[in-house]
Each structure stands twice: as structure tokens, then as C-alpha cells.
Design a protein around this motif. Sequence first.
Motif, PDB file in Angstrom:
ATOM      1  N   VAL A 289       0.469  -1.065  -0.034  1.00 14.95           N
ATOM      2  CA  VAL A 289      -0.112  -0.074   0.175  1.00 14.95           C
ATOM      3  C   VAL A 289       0.735   1.065  -0.355  1.00 14.95           C
ATOM      4  O   VAL A 289       0.665   2.091  -0.952  1.00 14.95           O
TER       5      VAL A 289
ATOM      6  N   SER B 244       4.107   1.149  -1.275  1.00 10.65           N
ATOM      7  CA  SER B 244       4.698   1.877  -2.123  1.00 10.65           C
ATOM      8  C   SER B 244       3.743   2.087  -3.413  1.00 10.65           C
ATOM      9  O   SER B 244       4.447   2.804  -4.581  1.00 10.65           O
ATOM     10  N   GLU B 245       3.222   2.373  -3.676  1.00 10.65           N
ATOM     11  CA  GLU B 245       1.559   2.559  -4.733  1.00 10.65           C
ATOM     12  C   GLU B 245       1.587   3.869  -3.953  1.00 10.65           C
ATOM     13  O   GLU B 245      -0.022   4.586  -5.010  1.00 10.65           O
ATOM     14  N   PHE B 246       1.260   4.521  -2.991  1.00 18.25           N
ATOM     15  CA  PHE B 246       1.186   5.574  -2.615  1.00 18.25           C
ATOM     16  C   PHE B 246       1.722   6.920  -3.674  1.00 18.25           C
ATOM     17  O   PHE B 246       0.970   7.628  -3.975  1.00 18.25           O
ATOM     18  N   GLY B 247       2.781   6.722  -3.759  1.00 19.52           N
ATOM     19  CA  GLY B 247       2.713   7.900  -4.503  1.00 19.52           C
ATOM     20  C   GLY B 247       3.560   9.379  -4.171  1.00 19.52           C
ATOM     21  O   GLY B 247       4.670   8.724  -3.336  1.00 19.52           O
ATOM     22  N   SER B 248       3.645  10.739  -4.840  1.00 22.30           N
ATOM     23  CA  SER B 248       4.515  11.185  -3.841  1.00 22.30           C
ATOM     24  C   SER B 248       3.598  12.417  -3.916  1.00 22.30           C
ATOM     25  O   SER B 248       2.504  12.721  -4.600  1.00 22.30           O
TER      26      SER B 248
END
Lengths: 108, 326
Positions: free
Chosen positions: B55, B57-61
Amino acid sequence: MISSDVIRGYNDTMILYMLLDGESYGYEISKNIRSLSEEKYVMKETTLYSAFTRLEKNGYITAFHKDETFGKRRTYYRITPEGVAYYREKCREWQVTQEVVDKFIKEP
Amino acid sequence: MRMETLNAYLDSMFAAWPRTAQVADLKRDMLAAMEDKYDELKRTGRSEHEVIGIVISEFGSVDELMGELGISPADERQAAPKLTEASALGYEAFVRRSSLLKGIGWMLVLLGAAAMVLIAALNENGALGALSEDAGYLLAVIALFVLVVPAIGLFIASGGGKESYGVLSGDFELAAGTRGIIESHRESFRPIRSRSVVAAACLGTLSPVAVLIAAMNGEGQTPYGVSVMLALLSLMLFLFVYYGGIHEGYEKLLQLGEFTPTKKEENRVLGRIAAVVWPLAFIVFFVSGFVYGRWDVNWAVFPVTAVLFGAIGGVYGLRAKTKQKA
């Protein structure tokens, strides 16, 4: 996994495509994009929500709240006629882009 | 577990950004989406750590998101002061200690009043034996002072160490992750708080029964009932002040309920009214008791004051709300 740099210009198009069939919410959209791309593309959370913000600002989608069972409040999105028009335009743009880029791609 | 970890993660991601309504909405939506993702991944039989890892790692910036919103990072100098985890936990301990001292203090004040009424009643009924009537009354007053003076000491001591937490009276922000910790502490305190409120309410409503029972045994007996009522009320007050104080401490740390900026102002005004109304109620109670001997009915001043005060609070709250809308 596809690099997000390459696909950036088409995140909005993917989201609009997902909304063509009816309203949906954040997680459902990202899940469908993932499965439709056969797990090759996972849209990051911030990318997804940036796109929602941008699309809403441009009037391509509208957001509304819906209370689910178990008391969870979700933000749903619906595509507008302008959004559909924009989607069509992006589809044509991609056709051209694909044609052009294809000319420079050598079959392996 | 799921909630706290994801919440803490989002808190830390958004820490540097202004807390506007738009950002709060986005954050809430993103949390909901991340929770959905978490739940679904969990169902595939993956471990907690693995799922959290995916979860996140797929958050983004967040920069991407804020760029879209046209928001620039909050100016560090302008940003509300941060409350570290250590200070937040320190404040929690301080509130517990100071609420305990205040609670005992208020209990002693009412016990003092109970002792005074009791001794005065014994004196009036001639049960103090060799003592003259005047000496009996003097003894009653001395009993009051013996209990009230340490109470004042406790009130003063309860404020000790407060200076370190001055930040809390203004605008502040909890350091990343701290909110989750405090929220879980508040969650585990909640059932204790509910029980204390129920117990206090029972004590408060039942206490006049002591007066009624005593009154049935003859007029001279009424003050004994009053004394018992005051002793019961002292317990009630302890429960209210001790557990209420801890509850308030959590609300203050989390800036909830009574501690949102508009509520803060409302409470200041109501606090001032309470500081006048309640002592007045006690004066009426003691004068009507000692001077006119109406211990049988004068206890009604407390419920009446409580209802009136509640009404004043309600009306004031409504007015403040309409003013806000206007």
C-alpha cells in the motif's frame, strides 16, 4: 511494470474511460485500471487523486458523496458531457501519436 | 492496527503541507482508498507487513498532488508549533495527576461542608455533650477549614508543571504518528469515562434521597441527611473532576469537541458564568439551611441551578451558532 513517465499524458484518459460506464470511486477505479492493464500498470494513489482534482477543475467529472453500508462515506465521481468530449479528443490524439511513434519502432 | 499505521503514514506525508479543508478532504479520501486496498490485499492471505508495504509503495508523491492543487509547502516559521510525542505523553501524565489532585480537592471541599453541617446538627440536637452551643458552632467551622485548607493546597499543586505545556493553549500540531498513539489511549479510556459519568449521575440523582429519608425520621434529623447528601455529592464531584479532566486532556491534545477554536471562546464565557452561579447556589443553600433551617427543601437549589445553567449554555451555544452563520 510500465514507467509512469511514459504513460503520464494518458492517466486522465484511463480514468475517464473507467467512468464511461457509470459512476465510481477512487479505489474501484484504480483496481479496474490495474486489472484491465493485466497488472502491468498500477496508478499511484497521488497520481489518481491529482487526476481527480484536475479533471474536476476542468469540469470533466463531478464529485459527490455517498454513504455506504457500514457507515463509510465515499467520494464518487461521474463523467460530464465535456468529459466525454475530452475523452474522444484524447482517443484521436492517441491514434495519431501511435501512428507517429510506430514509424520509429523497429520490429525486434 | 490498519487504521493507525495508514493514518500515521498519511499524517507524516502531509505534515509539511498547510491543513486546508481541501487537503483534509483529499487526505480522507485517500485514506479510504488505501484502506480498501489494504482490506483486499489482506484477503489474499498476505502478511500485515507485506500488505502495508505494498500500500505504501503504491502511494506516490505528495509533491505531485500539491502541485496539482497549486499549494506550496507551509512556511516553517508560520506553521503551528509541533508537539512532540514526548511532550504529548508528558501532558497526558500531567493531566492525570492534576485531575486527581483537583478531584480530591473538590471532594475535600464538599466533605468539609458535610462535616460542618453534621457537627452543627449534632450541636443543635445537643449531642455534643459538654460543649457549649457557641463552641459547637465554632467546631463546625473549624471542621470546614480543616478540610478546605488542604484542598486549596491541592488546587495550587495541581497546576504545578503546567508552564511546560503552554503550547496547548494556542494553535499547535501533533508530530507525525503521535495522533494515532493519543487516539488509541483515548479509545481505551473511553469505557472508563462512560462508567464514571453513569456512576456520578447516579450519585447526583440519588443524593437527595438521603435528605428525604432523614426528614421522614423527624425534623431534627434532616441535617444528618443533608450531610450524607453532601458526602455523596463529594464523590460525584470527584468522579466528574478526575475522569472529566482526563477526558478533557485528550480532547485538548486532539483538538476535538470543546477545543475547536469557536468552542474555546464559548467555553470561556460559560466558565465565567459558572464561576458566579455555582458559588451563589452554595450560598443560598447554606443560608437557607443554617439561618432558616430549611434543609428539607433547600437541596433543590442544585438541580434547579443545573437545569438553569444547562439552559443558559444551550441558548448561548445557539446564539453563537447563528452569529457564525450570519
